[in-house]
Design a protein around this motif. Structure first.
Motif, short mmCIF file in Angstrom:
data_model
loop_
_atom_site.label_atom_id
_atom_site.label_comp_id
_atom_site.label_asym_id
_atom_site.label_seq_id
_atom_site.Cartn_x
_atom_site.Cartn_y
_atom_site.Cartn_z
N UNK A 1 2.35 13.70 -10.16
CA UNK A 1 3.36 14.75 -10.29
C UNK A 1 3.91 14.89 -11.37
N UNK A 2 4.01 13.80 -12.32
CA UNK A 2 4.81 13.80 -13.56
C UNK A 2 3.67 14.13 -14.49
N UNK B 1 7.96 9.22 -21.42
CA UNK B 1 8.73 7.99 -21.56
C UNK B 1 8.87 7.32 -20.27
N UNK B 2 9.26 8.28 -19.03
CA UNK B 2 9.35 7.87 -17.76
C UNK B 2 8.07 7.25 -17.44
N UNK B 3 6.90 7.62 -17.54
CA UNK B 3 5.51 7.21 -17.41
C UNK B 3 5.41 5.89 -17.72
N UNK B 4 5.83 5.81 -19.41
CA UNK B 4 5.53 4.59 -19.85
C UNK B 4 6.59 3.33 -19.38
N UNK B 5 7.65 3.69 -19.38
CA UNK B 5 8.65 2.74 -18.57
C UNK B 5 8.44 2.21 -17.67
N UNK B 6 7.84 3.03 -16.79
CA UNK B 6 7.39 2.51 -15.47
C UNK B 6 6.03 2.01 -15.23
N UNK B 7 5.43 1.90 -16.22
CA UNK B 7 3.88 1.81 -16.16
C UNK B 7 3.20 2.48 -15.54
N UNK B 8 3.18 3.77 -15.57
CA UNK B 8 2.30 4.68 -15.03
C UNK B 8 1.42 5.37 -15.87
N UNK C 1 0.83 -1.46 -0.07
CA UNK C 1 0.03 0.02 0.03
C UNK C 1 0.92 1.23 -0.04
N UNK C 2 2.00 1.19 0.70
CA UNK C 2 2.78 2.36 0.52
C UNK C 2 3.74 2.61 -0.76
N UNK C 3 3.97 1.51 -1.17
CA UNK C 3 4.46 1.55 -2.79
C UNK C 3 3.38 2.00 -3.68
N UNK C 4 2.16 1.55 -3.75
CA UNK C 4 1.12 1.93 -4.46
C UNK C 4 1.01 3.40 -4.48
N UNK C 5 1.03 3.90 -3.32
CA UNK C 5 0.58 5.28 -3.01
C UNK C 5 2.11 5.93 -3.51
N UNK C 6 3.16 5.63 -3.40
CA UNK C 6 4.51 6.39 -3.88
C UNK C 6 4.07 6.35 -5.47
N UNK C 7 3.77 5.39 -6.15
CA UNK C 7 3.75 5.17 -7.53
C UNK C 7 2.66 6.20 -8.04
N UNK C 8 1.51 6.25 -7.24
CA UNK C 8 0.35 7.00 -7.28
C UNK C 8 0.82 8.72 -7.29
N UNK C 9 1.65 9.01 -6.29
CA UNK C 9 2.05 10.50 -6.10
C UNK C 9 2.96 10.62 -7.30
N UNK C 10 4.22 9.85 -7.70
CA UNK C 10 4.87 10.06 -8.78
C UNK C 10 4.13 10.53 -10.23
N UNK C 11 3.07 9.32 -10.35
CA UNK C 11 2.34 9.58 -11.59
C UNK C 11 1.57 10.85 -11.44
#
Length: 84
Positions: free
Chosen positions: A32-33, A71-78, A20-30
């Motif tokens: 933000x970008x 490209x960052x969003x695509x490469x990280x599946x975001x 759940x922490x990992x998902x929240x970080x991914x969501x925040x990064x997505x």
């Protein structure tokens, strides 16, 4: 025997990843970008409407930044349904 040593079970428990922490970080990064992508797209649109002397150079630089962020969003599946 030393009571300060941890059992193998204790070490395994310490390595547990809280998804759940990992998902929240991914969501925040997505988010933000995506926000940065939207701002860059808006700047590019604005520069295309203005007859500034160096607008073409700025547009080119912003487009490279935009490509890298997408490209960052695509490469990280975001990516989401909006294409970024």
């Amino acid at each position: 025997m030393d009571n300060n040593l941890h059992s193998p079970q204790d070490r395994d428990d310490a390595r547990v990843v809280k998804l759940d922490h990992h998902d929240s970080v991914r969501s925040h990064v997505r988010e933000q970008v995506r926000s940065e992508v939207e701002r860059l797209e808006h700047r590019i649109e604005t520069l295309r409407l203005v007859r500034a002397p160096h607008a073409a150079i700025m547009i080119s630089a912003y487009e490279r930044m935009l490509d890298r962020k997408k490209g960052f969003l695509k490469n990280w599946g975001l990516r989401d349904g909006n294409g970024y």
